[in-house]
Design a protein around this motif. Sequence first.
Motif, short mmCIF file in Angstrom:
data_model
loop_
_atom_site.label_atom_id
_atom_site.label_comp_id
_atom_site.label_asym_id
_atom_site.label_seq_id
_atom_site.Cartn_x
_atom_site.Cartn_y
_atom_site.Cartn_z
N ASN A 89 0.86 -1.18 0.00
CA ASN A 89 0.00 0.00 0.00
C ASN A 89 0.91 1.24 0.00
O ASN A 89 1.33 1.72 1.05
N LYS A 90 1.22 1.72 -1.18
CA LYS A 90 2.19 2.81 -1.34
C LYS A 90 1.76 4.09 -0.63
O LYS A 90 2.58 4.79 -0.03
N GLU A 91 0.47 4.42 -0.69
CA GLU A 91 -0.03 5.63 -0.04
C GLU A 91 0.19 5.55 1.48
O GLU A 91 0.65 6.50 2.11
N HIS A 92 -0.12 4.40 2.05
CA HIS A 92 0.06 4.21 3.48
C HIS A 92 1.54 4.27 3.85
O HIS A 92 1.92 4.90 4.85
N MET A 93 2.39 3.64 3.07
CA MET A 93 3.83 3.65 3.35
C MET A 93 4.38 5.07 3.30
O MET A 93 5.19 5.45 4.15
N LYS A 94 3.93 5.87 2.36
CA LYS A 94 4.39 7.25 2.28
C LYS A 94 3.97 8.02 3.53
O LYS A 94 4.79 8.72 4.14
N MET A 95 2.71 7.86 3.92
CA MET A 95 2.21 8.54 5.12
C MET A 95 2.98 8.08 6.36
O MET A 95 3.39 8.88 7.19
N LEU B 263 6.61 9.46 6.46
CA LEU B 263 6.63 10.88 6.85
C LEU B 263 6.37 11.02 8.34
O LEU B 263 7.01 11.82 9.02
N TRP B 264 5.42 10.24 8.85
CA TRP B 264 5.10 10.28 10.27
C TRP B 264 6.31 9.83 11.09
O TRP B 264 6.64 10.43 12.11
N MET B 265 6.97 8.77 10.63
CA MET B 265 8.15 8.26 11.34
C MET B 265 9.26 9.32 11.38
O MET B 265 9.88 9.51 12.42
N LYS B 266 9.48 9.97 10.28
CA LYS B 266 10.53 10.99 10.21
C LYS B 266 10.24 12.10 11.22
O LYS B 266 11.14 12.56 11.93
N LYS B 267 9.00 12.50 11.31
CA LYS B 267 8.57 13.56 12.21
C LYS B 267 8.69 13.15 13.68
O LYS B 267 8.98 13.98 14.54
N ASN B 268 8.47 11.87 14.00
CA ASN B 268 8.36 11.41 15.38
C ASN B 268 9.48 10.48 15.84
O ASN B 268 9.41 9.93 16.94
#
Length: 133
Positions: free
Chosen positions: A59-65, A68-73
């Motif tokens: 699920n490419k959309e989920h992986m992108k989200m 990004l969330w991981m990078k932020k947190n």
Amino acid sequence: MSKLDASQFPLVKVTIESVNEGHDQNKYFNDYESLLKTGKKFIMINEISAPDVKDTKSNKEHMKMMNLWMKKNREELRMNVLGMIQVEPDEVKRQAAIDFKEVFFKYWGHELFVVSTKEEALSLAKEKLELAN
């Protein structure tokens, strides 16, 4: 939809469901981020078999989200999450989870513990929380 239950904080119960079933994961990530922002240490327990990693990665959309969330947190994850305890009674699935521990750690920044019963999970959670205090 994946869910977090922090009603017994610092013990956080997690239900992780497949992202390929049309579930919106935004609430899960928002709730997770709120826990991280408290600055308090906690441990997570997932009592339901985790979905296949291949499903998540497809699920490419989920992986992108998620990336990004991981990078932020990332820093808060490493500082505040004592680990994820996966309860897996099935021996084959348990071994697959054990084999995945290194990848999990590299991605999430905290350890994955794999046990076969809820009782083992609660005992391990108590031990990890006591060591953290």
